[in-house]
Write an enzyme that holds these catalytic residues in place. Sequence first.
Site, PDB file in Angstrom:
ATOM      1  N   HIS A 263       0.830  -1.207   0.000  1.00 41.62           N
ATOM      2  CA  HIS A 263       0.000   0.000   0.000  1.00 41.62           C
ATOM      3  C   HIS A 263       0.864   1.256   0.000  1.00 41.62           C
ATOM      4  O   HIS A 263       0.699   2.144  -0.851  1.00 41.62           O
ATOM      5  CB  HIS A 263      -0.916  -0.026   1.225  1.00 41.62           C
ATOM      6  CG  HIS A 263      -1.847   1.139   1.315  1.00 41.62           C
ATOM      7  ND1 HIS A 263      -3.147   1.077   0.899  1.00 41.62           N
ATOM      8  CD2 HIS A 263      -1.661   2.408   1.776  1.00 41.62           C
ATOM      9  CE1 HIS A 263      -3.738   2.260   1.098  1.00 41.62           C
ATOM     10  NE2 HIS A 263      -2.845   3.075   1.629  1.00 41.62           N
ATOM     11  N   GLU A 264       1.789   1.337   0.947  1.00 36.48           N
ATOM     12  CA  GLU A 264       2.620   2.536   1.059  1.00 36.48           C
ATOM     13  C   GLU A 264       3.590   2.655  -0.113  1.00 36.48           C
ATOM     14  O   GLU A 264       3.915   3.764  -0.556  1.00 36.48           O
ATOM     15  CB  GLU A 264       3.364   2.552   2.392  1.00 36.48           C
ATOM     16  CG  GLU A 264       2.474   2.472   3.624  1.00 36.48           C
ATOM     17  CD  GLU A 264       1.369   3.526   3.669  1.00 36.48           C
ATOM     18  OE1 GLU A 264       1.516   4.587   3.015  1.00 36.48           O
ATOM     19  OE2 GLU A 264       0.354   3.300   4.345  1.00 36.48           O
TER      20      GLU A 264
END
Length: 492
Positions: A263-264
Amino acid sequence: MSPFRMSIFEKAREHAIIRSAGDTLGWDQETYLPPAAAGHRADQLSWLASRAHELAVSDGWKKDLEAAEDADDGTDVKRAANLRELRRQFDRATKLPVELVARESAATSLAMHAWAEARKQSDFPAFAPHLDKLLGIAREKADLWGYGTEPYDALLEGYERATSTAAVAGLFDRIAPSLKDIAASAVENSRRHAVSIPAGPYPIEAQQRLNQRIAEAIGFDFTAGRIDTTTHPFCTTLGPRDVRLTTRYDEDDFTSSLFGVLHEAGHGLYELGLPEDDFGLPSGSAVSLGIHESQSRLWENHVGRSDEFWEAWYPEAVAAFPQLSGFPLESFLHHIRRAEFSPIRVEADEATYDMHILLRFGLERRLVSGSLAVKDVPEAWNEAFKGLFGFAPPDDRHGCLQDIHWSMGGLGYFATYSLGNLNSAQLMAAAKADPVVASAFAKADYAPLLTWLRSAVHSKGATLDPADLMEAATGKLPSPEDYLAHLTARYL
């Protein structure tokens, strides 16, 4: 002389350097700062925020902006877009006095520290005075900025420009019944086919090695970034070649940190894909959080939870964690796609995630309008959560204290997560319509996908409004159809 070496553009670059210095201190605050240093760090961040604001509202800035606007003949599209966005930012910034900016920076720095401690103890009353102060500041800002029908409009504009609270609420109302039906069916299906990965421990060191290898494989450049550990995963950009990712670890389930990194890293890939030479200018900046979130959700869910991804990476996961050796890939896929009603947003599955956003969006509107008092937040949260999920969180740590956003002054932020989900599916559908991207995706080769995103999204910076960027990239304005089709195909 290049049009991007003119005075207003140099001032914008100087402003970005000051802001990035503050971002560096903010990253350190979340990763390595000793607790006793919180007060001094608040002073540092407040000073930097004040200097940045003073520059961005100065008479010199105004004169240089006006001079550049007067000299613009409209032939350079990117230059014109930069001036248009700098004007929007200037008009917004000049409505806030320096005193208010400094007060907000100091308040958020202290609130973030208070939130972290309150969350540990599940002690909302300890955080409530900070939230009350930040809410008052948010209302002051909304009044100074002005708004259409409700003060939340002004806050939302800071994260997702060229939209309104009513438009977002209308979209959410439109998709809420489908989201609830999909979530209920997905949870029931998962209960009928319940499966869990073998018991841990999954050593943190092994998780870190696997996470880094996967982040590198999707294109994240570790000569320009790193991964650290925090309470709440995030990505922050400290410079055009300096992007920091964070995650948190669970030794009972390695996929928690892995999907956090995916995600990051999606956010990080966007930041690293922005035009490096334009750092500090709108053309070198992300356009909105709804677009930013589309990048993180695309890599986390459309790539990271796909069959193709794990057909390639599951053998490496088994090598890293021997207890998986007798656990079939099919069962593992059921595990990572399981749907369940969890109290924690950042650990929620695709099928139920947006219900968390519906809850927060509704509560924030009530807080900002004044119809919900801060002291009543835990009760209102639990009541709304029970209505959506069928049970109340066990405590405030798993309820109204779980997210960092309010302590950061991020009122108006949450809606962009669901906007990002919708955008991610629409972008993924458009990307896979390209035979080169689709063929490579089937082989877990994501270089063509990243190249497509660089061209369609990243390279545009903030030169287009979010809806216009989506239309240019996909051929249609933002729409929920691709997202609902994706959820239906994966979970039902």
